[in-house]
Each structure stands twice: as structure tokens, then as C-alpha cells.
Design an enzyme around this catalytic site. Sequence first.
Site, PDB file in Angstrom:
ATOM      1  N   THR A   1       0.819  -1.211   0.000  1.00 32.84           N
ATOM      2  CA  THR A   1       0.000   0.000   0.000  1.00 32.84           C
ATOM      3  C   THR A   1       0.851   1.259   0.000  1.00 32.84           C
ATOM      4  OG1 THR A   1      -0.135  -0.045   2.428  1.00 32.84           O
ATOM      5  CG2 THR A   1      -1.934  -1.093   1.202  1.00 32.84           C
TER       6      THR A   1
ATOM      7  N   ASN B   1       1.111   4.772   1.583  1.00 33.17           N
ATOM      8  CA  ASN B   1       0.611   5.455   2.775  1.00 33.17           C
ATOM      9  C   ASN B   1       0.631   6.961   2.553  1.00 33.17           C
ATOM     10  OD1 ASN B   1       0.512   3.279   5.174  1.00 33.17           O
ATOM     11  ND2 ASN B   1       2.157   2.793   3.744  1.00 33.17           N
TER      12      ASN B   1
ATOM     13  N   GLU C   1      -4.331   4.393   3.506  1.00 33.83           N
ATOM     14  CA  GLU C   1      -3.464   3.479   2.758  1.00 33.83           C
ATOM     15  C   GLU C   1      -4.152   3.049   1.471  1.00 33.83           C
ATOM     16  OE1 GLU C   1      -1.064   0.828   5.739  1.00 33.83           O
ATOM     17  OE2 GLU C   1      -3.138   0.903   6.442  1.00 33.83           O
TER      18      GLU C   1
END
Length: 310
Positions: free
Chosen positions: A208, A210, A259
Site C-alpha cells: 500500500t 501510505n 493506505e
Amino acid sequence: MQRWRGYEAVPGGLGRSVVTIGVFDGVHRGHQAIIGHAVKRARDLGLQSVVVTFDPHPAEVVRPGSHPAVLTEPVRKAELIEQLGVDALCVVPFTPAFSQLSAEAFVHDVLVEALHAAVVVEGDNFRFGHRAAGDLAMLTNLGRTFGFTVEQAPLVAEEGLVFSSTYIRSCVDAGDVAAAAAALGRPHRVGGVIVRGDQRGREIGFPTANLMCHRYAAIPADGVYAARLIRGGRHGGPLPASVSIGTNPTFSGRERRVEAYVLDFAGDLYGERVSLDFVAHLREQRVYPGIEPLVAQIREDVEQTRSVLA
């Protein structure tokens, strides 16, 4: 579009103008109607259209600690205003001294002396001056004194609901990004810089990005969303993303994070400034008994995101 920081920076040769004033956070459909009215009147009269807005948000100066969640950061707000065909944007620094300016002094100093207003366009809920003492009736009377007219742009409503920044913030806060988009006229956008996280997503096959957001950003309620990630520069079009907002309860997290798992993307986004356009709320945050059920749910989220954005 010309841009001025402070009404003192307005060039002396501006000539008469058509002005509208407001915070315009979100530049939502109601704001678009007011600004659009001002732009049309200016074109009809052969004058410059000027939008006056404020930075920081007046609430933070008048009532410190009460800064509302921000729907559009200053740069984004300027972009949206420019897209409406406005000739000039005047951003007035909202200082404690400026907040003390009486309604009459505001009209004289800003509208008359700096902007040479011929027409002022506002909604019927417009307030101005120290302690918001000025309203449309006072503005109209002052216009007669100083030689400008006031035109009221009707508020935009749907099914009896008047669109406002407060209403849109409440939609975002509740995670109803579809209702927010309906009032904004486009998806709600949150921008920020991609920073390194705990790398847990990478470990389970779903790395992911962030997003470190502005401290006052209007971030949707905890949950999972279908969104589009927009990169700056020459990086092509929006990328589909499944976005999780919350504290990672399965891992007993405490820090609230945004995220984004970008579908079918293998590049590196670290350090980039990106934006997320929220399209749909998929589900609430949940605690899973282990990694396997969490991964199964993420796979489902990804497929749902793909379907929603198709």
C-alpha cells in the site's frame, strides 16, 4: 487567471470589476453557481471577474482551535476557481487585525478602493466584517453609497437540501462519499505525500501507498473505499485504488492512516505528492482473526473496487 496575495497587491490599473467574496471551501455546486453568476455578469459588462477568498480559514483566527476540516487545499481551490473562467483571484491573509475590520471598512478598503467593484455577487447567507455584522441588506445600502450594485445568486438545493461546505463535511465524516460527490459536482479529493509505513501490505501481497495528509484535511470515516489515485506531472491518467482508512485493527494499530492499494501497479510512489478521488464506500473496518481471512477480504475489496471503477 491573475493571482494576488492580499488586496494591497491588486494592480492600480484593474478598472471596474465584478466581485464575489467567500471562503469557498470545496468550490461545491452552490459556490460554482455564485462564481459562475459573477463571471457571466463580468463578461456581459466587459469587466474583470474577481474572486476574493481567505487564508487561513477565518474560523481558526476568530475561534482558535475551531478550524473545520478542509475540503480543498488552497492550491486545489485556486485550480477549481480558475476552471470556472474567473479572471483574477485575490487571497486575503485572514489575520487578527483583518478580523477586526468593520463591515463598512471592509467594503471601503477591499471592494471600493482595491477592486473598484461595479457589481458584487453573493448568496443570501453572506456575512462580512467584524463579528460578521454585515449582511446582504447592509451591503446593498453601502453599494448605494459607494456606487456598486449587489446581485443575489440563488442557493443551490436538491430535494430541499441546500448544498453547503458544512453539509459536505458531514457527508465525508460519515463516509458517504457518494453524497459528497453529488454536492461537490465531482469526487471528494484528499491529497498528500506518500511515506513509508509498516510494510505489512507488502508482506501479505498487497503493498500500500501510505498517504501523509494535511493536518486539517477532510478525511472520510474509517472504512474501505474505491478511489482513483492521481499522480502529478506526466504520469498518465488516474489509477484505480482500494483505499483503507483506519488504525489497522487486526494488527492492533493506534495511528489512523490512509493506505491505498493501487491495482495492477508495480512502481514506486515514495516521496510523490498524489491525490485520491473517493468514488464509493465499500465497507466498514473490521477485526479479522488472522492473516488468511484478512487477505481473502482484501481480494474481495480489490475485485469490488475494480467493478465499481470499471
